[in-house]
Design a protein around this motif. Structure first.
Motif, PDB file in Angstrom:
ATOM      1  N   ALA A   1       7.445   1.625   6.277  1.00 37.83           N
ATOM      2  CA  ALA A   1       6.950   2.899   5.741  1.00 37.83           C
ATOM      3  C   ALA A   1       7.683   4.207   6.087  1.00 37.83           C
ATOM      4  O   ALA A   1       7.375   5.268   5.519  1.00 37.83           O
ATOM      5  CB  ALA A   1       5.502   3.133   6.320  1.00 37.83           C
ATOM      6  N   GLU A   2       8.651   3.847   6.557  1.00 37.24           N
ATOM      7  CA  GLU A   2       9.710   5.256   7.040  1.00 37.24           C
ATOM      8  C   GLU A   2       9.853   6.085   5.758  1.00 37.24           C
ATOM      9  O   GLU A   2       9.701   7.206   5.885  1.00 37.24           O
ATOM     10  CB  GLU A   2      11.066   4.566   7.497  1.00 37.24           C
ATOM     11  N   GLY A   3      10.058   5.637   4.666  1.00 37.04           N
ATOM     12  CA  GLY A   3      10.373   6.559   3.606  1.00 37.04           C
ATOM     13  C   GLY A   3       9.223   7.298   3.008  1.00 37.04           C
ATOM     14  O   GLY A   3       9.161   8.491   2.741  1.00 37.04           O
ATOM     15  N   LEU A   4       7.852   6.704   3.135  1.00 37.45           N
ATOM     16  CA  LEU A   4       6.743   7.562   2.827  1.00 37.45           C
ATOM     17  C   LEU A   4       6.643   8.352   3.867  1.00 37.45           C
ATOM     18  O   LEU A   4       6.134   9.576   3.489  1.00 37.45           O
ATOM     19  CB  LEU A   4       5.719   6.416   2.780  1.00 37.45           C
ATOM     20  N   ARG A   5       6.813   8.104   4.888  1.00 37.18           N
ATOM     21  CA  ARG A   5       6.487   9.166   6.327  1.00 37.18           C
ATOM     22  C   ARG A   5       7.599  10.517   6.085  1.00 37.18           C
ATOM     23  O   ARG A   5       7.083  11.615   6.331  1.00 37.18           O
ATOM     24  CB  ARG A   5       6.799   8.551   7.484  1.00 37.18           C
ATOM     25  N   ARG A   6       8.538  10.234   5.438  1.00 39.90           N
ATOM     26  CA  ARG A   6       9.605  11.273   5.198  1.00 39.90           C
ATOM     27  C   ARG A   6       8.739  12.017   3.915  1.00 39.90           C
ATOM     28  O   ARG A   6       9.317  13.341   4.021  1.00 39.90           O
ATOM     29  CB  ARG A   6      10.900  10.720   4.888  1.00 39.90           C
TER      30      ARG A   6
ATOM     31  N   PHE B   1       0.582  -1.031   0.232  1.00 40.35           N
ATOM     32  CA  PHE B   1       0.020   0.027  -0.092  1.00 40.35           C
ATOM     33  C   PHE B   1       0.892   1.234   0.171  1.00 40.35           C
ATOM     34  O   PHE B   1       0.387   2.119  -0.386  1.00 40.35           O
ATOM     35  CB  PHE B   1      -0.983  -0.012   1.036  1.00 40.35           C
ATOM     36  N   VAL B   2       2.102   1.556   0.399  1.00 40.21           N
ATOM     37  CA  VAL B   2       3.022   2.185   0.268  1.00 40.21           C
ATOM     38  C   VAL B   2       3.032   3.015  -1.279  1.00 40.21           C
ATOM     39  O   VAL B   2       2.901   4.065  -1.492  1.00 40.21           O
ATOM     40  CB  VAL B   2       4.453   1.850   1.078  1.00 40.21           C
ATOM     41  N   TYR B   3       3.370   2.003  -1.890  1.00 41.16           N
ATOM     42  CA  TYR B   3       3.381   2.311  -3.305  1.00 41.16           C
ATOM     43  C   TYR B   3       2.004   3.136  -3.783  1.00 41.16           C
ATOM     44  O   TYR B   3       2.138   4.046  -4.634  1.00 41.16           O
ATOM     45  CB  TYR B   3       3.537   1.024  -4.225  1.00 41.16           C
ATOM     46  N   PHE B   4       1.083   2.508  -3.576  1.00 37.60           N
ATOM     47  CA  PHE B   4      -0.314   3.134  -3.785  1.00 37.60           C
ATOM     48  C   PHE B   4      -0.777   4.684  -3.383  1.00 37.60           C
ATOM     49  O   PHE B   4      -0.865   5.581  -4.051  1.00 37.60           O
ATOM     50  CB  PHE B   4      -1.607   2.314  -3.622  1.00 37.60           C
TER      51      PHE B   4
ATOM     52  N   ARG C   1       1.938   6.753  -5.231  1.00 37.35           N
ATOM     53  CA  ARG C   1       1.492   7.043  -6.789  1.00 37.35           C
ATOM     54  C   ARG C   1       0.288   7.898  -6.705  1.00 37.35           C
ATOM     55  O   ARG C   1       0.344   8.748  -7.454  1.00 37.35           O
ATOM     56  CB  ARG C   1       1.022   5.526  -7.125  1.00 37.35           C
ATOM     57  N   GLY C   2      -0.499   7.886  -5.534  1.00 38.74           N
ATOM     58  CA  GLY C   2      -1.714   8.562  -5.476  1.00 38.74           C
ATOM     59  C   GLY C   2      -1.262   9.947  -5.484  1.00 38.74           C
ATOM     60  O   GLY C   2      -1.605  11.041  -6.054  1.00 38.74           O
ATOM     61  N   LEU C   3      -0.160  10.266  -4.800  1.00 39.63           N
ATOM     62  CA  LEU C   3       0.335  11.703  -4.596  1.00 39.63           C
ATOM     63  C   LEU C   3       1.090  12.084  -5.706  1.00 39.63           C
ATOM     64  O   LEU C   3       0.823  13.422  -6.126  1.00 39.63           O
ATOM     65  CB  LEU C   3       1.195  11.775  -3.206  1.00 39.63           C
ATOM     66  N   ASP C   4       1.697  11.330  -6.508  1.00 35.46           N
ATOM     67  CA  ASP C   4       2.065  11.592  -7.567  1.00 35.46           C
ATOM     68  C   ASP C   4       1.133  12.206  -8.624  1.00 35.46           C
ATOM     69  O   ASP C   4       1.354  13.093  -9.409  1.00 35.46           O
ATOM     70  CB  ASP C   4       3.143  10.477  -8.230  1.00 35.46           C
TER      71      ASP C   4
END
Length: 90
Positions: A32-37, A1-4, A7-10
């Motif tokens: 999910a650390e990268g997503l949180r950053r 789900f991190v990818y989604f 991608r949604g933000l992109d």
């Protein structure tokens, strides 16, 4: 789900809103650390709807879900967290 979420933000335009059911592990897990950053760099969290351990999906076991509502653009005011105490039967 991190990818989604990424991608949604992109795909969002500035000022656009994005919300999706995801595992609550997005808030604390290492994966999910990268997503949180990333999120504060490109969007702001408008709201976080936390279902805790409520059975949002009838046949799923041990699911803890949240719905982050993200707005593409500059960071802004602090996030509004809503904890859902109970589900209303459909």
């Amino acid at each position: 789900f991190v990818y989604f979420v990424e991608r949604g933000l992109d795909l969002l335009r500035d000022g656009g809103l994005y919300g999706v059911f995801v595992s609550a592990s997005i808030v604390y897990s290492d994966f999910a650390e990268g997503l949180r950053r990333l999120v504060p760099e490109v969007a702001r969290v408008r709201k976080m709807i936390d279902f805790g351990g409520l059975p949002v999906f009838k046949n799923a076991k041990d699911t803890y879900t949240v719905i982050p509502i993200l707005e593409k653009g500059e960071p802004g005011e602090p996030v509004d967290v809503a904890q859902i105490p109970a589900l209303v039967p459909a």
